[in-house]
Every structure is written in C-alpha cells, then in structure tokens.
Design a protein around this motif. Structure first.
Motif, short mmCIF file in Angstrom:
data_model
loop_
_atom_site.label_atom_id
_atom_site.label_comp_id
_atom_site.label_asym_id
_atom_site.label_seq_id
_atom_site.Cartn_x
_atom_site.Cartn_y
_atom_site.Cartn_z
N ARG A 55 42.66 -59.80 29.51
CA ARG A 55 41.55 -60.57 30.07
C ARG A 55 42.04 -61.91 30.59
O ARG A 55 42.54 -62.73 29.83
CB ARG A 55 40.47 -60.79 29.00
CG ARG A 55 39.70 -59.54 28.63
CD ARG A 55 38.53 -59.90 27.72
NE ARG A 55 37.62 -58.79 27.54
CZ ARG A 55 37.65 -57.96 26.51
NH1 ARG A 55 38.56 -58.12 25.56
NH2 ARG A 55 36.79 -56.97 26.41
N THR A 59 37.18 -63.03 35.96
CA THR A 59 36.06 -62.38 35.27
C THR A 59 36.32 -62.15 33.79
O THR A 59 35.42 -61.81 33.04
CB THR A 59 35.74 -61.01 35.91
OG1 THR A 59 36.82 -60.09 35.65
CG2 THR A 59 35.52 -61.15 37.40
N THR A 61 37.83 -59.67 32.28
CA THR A 61 37.54 -58.29 31.89
C THR A 61 38.82 -57.46 31.92
O THR A 61 39.48 -57.33 30.90
CB THR A 61 36.47 -57.67 32.81
OG1 THR A 61 36.89 -57.79 34.19
CG2 THR A 61 35.14 -58.35 32.62
N THR A 62 39.16 -56.92 33.08
CA THR A 62 40.32 -56.02 33.16
C THR A 62 41.41 -56.53 34.11
O THR A 62 42.17 -55.74 34.66
CB THR A 62 39.87 -54.63 33.62
OG1 THR A 62 39.30 -54.72 34.94
CG2 THR A 62 38.88 -54.03 32.65
#
Length: 224
Positions: A55, A59, A61-62
């Motif tokens: 992370r 964002t 996330t990914t």
C-alpha cells in the motif's frame, strides 16, 4: 545482490534499510516512497530485486502489486517481493495472476528476520518465488476440502509437471525440461486440476492453487 526498497512510511523505510545494509549480501542502492519513484529507481539501477510495500500513495490499496507487475513486465531480470501488513488472499492471487516467476509475497513481520528476507530476495532474483507460510495457509483455507491430499492420486508424470510449475516455469519451459510437447504438458495440467478438485476457479487461480497444494504437501515452504 543489488536491491531497491519502497515504502511510504519514513520510519519503516529507514528501519528496514538499516537492517538490509547490515548484511553483506545486500547492496541497497536506493530507497523510495512511492510507485513512480520506484519505477524510476528500477529503470536507473536495474537492481537484482525490489522490496516494496503493498500500500502506497495515492490510493494506499494495491500500488505495490501494480508496481510489481509493471516491473516484472518491463524489467524481467528484476525479481520483486511485496510486503503486506496482513494476510490478504485476494491480493496474493492478484499478484500471482500472471505467474509466480520472480515474485514474492511476505508479511511485514518477516522484515525483522533478515536471513528469511534476504533468502526471499535471492529467490525472486533468480526467477523463483517466495510465499509467506501464513499466506499459503490462508490461500489453502479458501477451499472447502484439503486439496493437497489429492496429490496421492496424481501419476508420477503429473507430479513431475506440477513440480516444474512450482518452480515458476511456464508450460513451454516445463515441456523442455521434461522432454515433452507443450500439448502433453497442457493435458497433464488439466488432469492435475481435475484431480485436485480445481474445477470452479479461473485458469490463473487453478494454477496458483495447484502449486500451493504441492508446496504444502511436500513441505516446500516459501523461499526455501
């Protein structure tokens, strides 16, 4: 082994960098804080391996997974180990969706085990794979039955094919290693999927789950 490390958290970045620089096996050529800086560092240094958080900005996330895939596609001689705070099976499957060669997925708790971390980096640098034992357990737990027990029903040739897949080899490389045609390899893989009960997964997930079942059954742990 030349390594680039990426993590947006300054304290984590400095702490891990300090651990890596203590071992003579690693030459930490650069540390960065975001995916774009990571890509630039890899393009500049062409390291043997990359260690990256999963992370990162923007964002959180990914980004680490996306960066790993991009690096493997553009710089195939560079292996990538992705670090995650928790066992996230979906992320692991996403990372391995295009193949396991040159990729690793470890929990962040492993960073204090420098020998294990360095072993994982060496493994992906040479084109192998490195999966955290807890990640393997989590992925296997996704299935309702113990697929590894079905390995006993595989023929010797099917086990040989599965063993080659577990090293990260493609169908073509497996065929060459076992002196078989690619069509024969595909036939054996289809049989392995059927015997392991992997009939309701995507082709990519079936391949990953078959390899994980093999590693679990044979004691072939991550980065070993």
């Amino acid at each position: 082994m030349r390594v680039v490390f990426a993590d947006d958290n300054y304290l984590v970045r400095e702490g891990v960098a300090g651990l890596l620089t203590e071992t003579a096996e690693v030459d930490l050529v650069e540390t960065v804080a975001d995916p774009e800086a990571l890509h630039r560092a890899v393009a500049l240094h062409r390291p043997d391996a990359v260690l990256t958080d999963i992370r990162m900005p923007p964002t959180f996330t990914t980004e680490g997974i996306d960066a790993a895939k991009r690096i493997r596609a553009e710089f195939p001689q560079t292996g990538v180990v992705v670090l995650s705070q928790y066992v996230e099976e979906e992320y692991a499957l996403d990372l391995l969706s295009d193949g396991v060669e040159g990729l690793g997925y470890l929990l962040k708790e492993r960073v204090t085990q420098v020998d294990e971390l360095v072993r994982a980096l060496h493994e992906v640098a040479r084109g192998g794979s490195a999966l955290d034992p807890k990640v393997v357990e989590g992925l296997l737990a996704r299935k309702n039955k113990e697929t590894s027990s079905a390995l006993h029903g595989l023929t010797e040739r099917e086990l040989e094919v599965l063993r080659e897949l577990a090293t990260g080899r493609s169908n073509a490389a497996t065929a060459k290693a076992l002196f078989m045609s690619e069509r024969a390899v595909e036939k054996h893989i289809g049989s392995v999927f059927a015997k392991l009960g992997l009939v309701n997964e995507s082709d990519v997930n079936r391949r990953v789950m078959a390899v994980l079942a093999y590693l679990e059954a044979t004691g072939g742990g991550p980065a070993s």
